[in-house]
Design a protein around this motif. Structure first.
Motif, short mmCIF file in Angstrom:
data_model
loop_
_atom_site.label_atom_id
_atom_site.label_comp_id
_atom_site.label_asym_id
_atom_site.label_seq_id
_atom_site.Cartn_x
_atom_site.Cartn_y
_atom_site.Cartn_z
N ILE A 202 0.56 8.49 -12.60
CA ILE A 202 -0.54 8.25 -11.65
C ILE A 202 0.02 8.22 -10.22
CG2 ILE A 202 -2.29 6.59 -10.90
CD1 ILE A 202 -3.00 8.02 -13.52
N LEU A 203 1.15 7.57 -10.03
CA LEU A 203 1.77 7.51 -8.70
C LEU A 203 2.10 8.91 -8.20
CD1 LEU A 203 4.06 4.43 -9.32
CD2 LEU A 203 2.01 4.48 -7.88
N GLU B 76 7.15 12.26 0.41
CA GLU B 76 7.30 11.72 1.77
C GLU B 76 6.62 10.36 1.90
OE1 GLU B 76 6.11 15.00 1.23
OE2 GLU B 76 8.18 15.67 1.42
N GLU B 77 5.58 10.13 1.12
CA GLU B 77 4.87 8.85 1.18
C GLU B 77 5.57 7.76 0.37
OE1 GLU B 77 0.19 9.83 1.43
OE2 GLU B 77 1.21 10.65 -0.34
N LEU C 40 9.82 6.87 -4.57
CA LEU C 40 9.91 6.82 -6.03
C LEU C 40 9.57 8.15 -6.69
CD1 LEU C 40 10.19 5.04 -8.64
CD2 LEU C 40 7.71 4.71 -8.46
N VAL C 41 8.61 8.87 -6.15
CA VAL C 41 8.14 10.10 -6.80
C VAL C 41 8.97 11.33 -6.39
CG1 VAL C 41 5.81 9.16 -7.06
CG2 VAL C 41 6.33 10.62 -5.10
N LYS C 42 9.97 11.15 -5.55
CA LYS C 42 10.82 12.27 -5.14
C LYS C 42 11.68 12.70 -6.32
CE LYS C 42 14.10 13.73 -1.66
NZ LYS C 42 14.84 13.37 -0.46
N GLU D 77 3.60 0.41 4.43
CA GLU D 77 2.48 -0.52 4.27
C GLU D 77 1.22 0.18 3.76
OE1 GLU D 77 0.17 -4.07 6.67
OE2 GLU D 77 1.23 -2.55 7.84
N ALA D 78 0.88 1.33 4.31
CA ALA D 78 -0.35 2.03 3.88
C ALA D 78 -0.28 2.38 2.39
CB ALA D 78 -0.57 3.29 4.71
N VAL D 79 0.89 2.79 1.93
CA VAL D 79 1.08 3.12 0.51
C VAL D 79 1.00 1.84 -0.33
CG1 VAL D 79 2.72 4.03 -1.19
CG2 VAL D 79 2.40 5.20 1.02
N ALA D 80 1.65 0.78 0.14
CA ALA D 80 1.62 -0.49 -0.59
C ALA D 80 0.19 -1.01 -0.75
CB ALA D 80 2.48 -1.52 0.13
#
Length: 157
Positions: free
Chosen positions: A113-114, A121-122, A125-127, A139-142
């Motif tokens: 899902i992430l 770039e956001e 973890l998903v790199k 912060e916006a991602v959190a």
């Protein structure tokens, strides 16, 4: 306040272990970049507890930094797999933090899902190939992740 993501294999230490113990020292980090992120943490920062090497991998909950700039005691213990003979109590190479339990997510947020919701770039973890065990989360991602935990099972629009 800053946001972080900290990984642990659930067989080694899980969100349930933290919930039971209330707080723990986050020891055993032996990557310089991850260590440098630990050094940047402040008391009160929030961290997502990520179950790595789980089936499936997921953000399992939330914890808070309660003490910072702690010398990782495992670096001084010859019997520890994290022992560092080049480190001394006068000049420790490895610092860490103490975290406390905040919340276990009733519906963990899966890595799949992430990956759908965030670019590399956001969210580091998903790199592809990222193996860091400690990383910052903007912060916006959190805030979006925190919103996702209440709307899960999350469906992409």
């Amino acid at each position: 306040m800053n946001y972080w993501l900290m990984k642990s294999e659930p067989e080694a230490y899980s969100i349930a272990d933290l919930q039971q113990q209330k707080e723990t020292i986050w020891d055993g980090i032996r990557n310089y970049q991850a260590r440098n992120f630990l050094r940047q943490m402040d008391e009160g920062d929030l961290a997502f507890f990520y179950h790595s090497n789980a089936n499936p991998p997921n953000i399992a909950g939330l914890m808070r930094v309660v003490k910072k700039d702690i010398a990782d005691p495992t670096q001084f213990e010859p019997e520890s797999k994290y022992y560092d003979p080049k480190s001394s109590s006068e000049s420790p190479r490895w610092q860490t933090v103490v975290v406390e339990f905040v919340e276990a997510f009733s519906n963990p947020i899966l890595l799949s899902i992430l990956k759908e919701e965030f670019s590399a770039e956001e969210l580091m973890l998903v790199k592809q190939g990222n193996r860091l065990s400690v990383m910052p989360v903007p912060e916006a991602v959190a805030l979006k992740i925190l919103a996702m935990k209440t709307s899960y099972p999350f469906k992409s629009q």
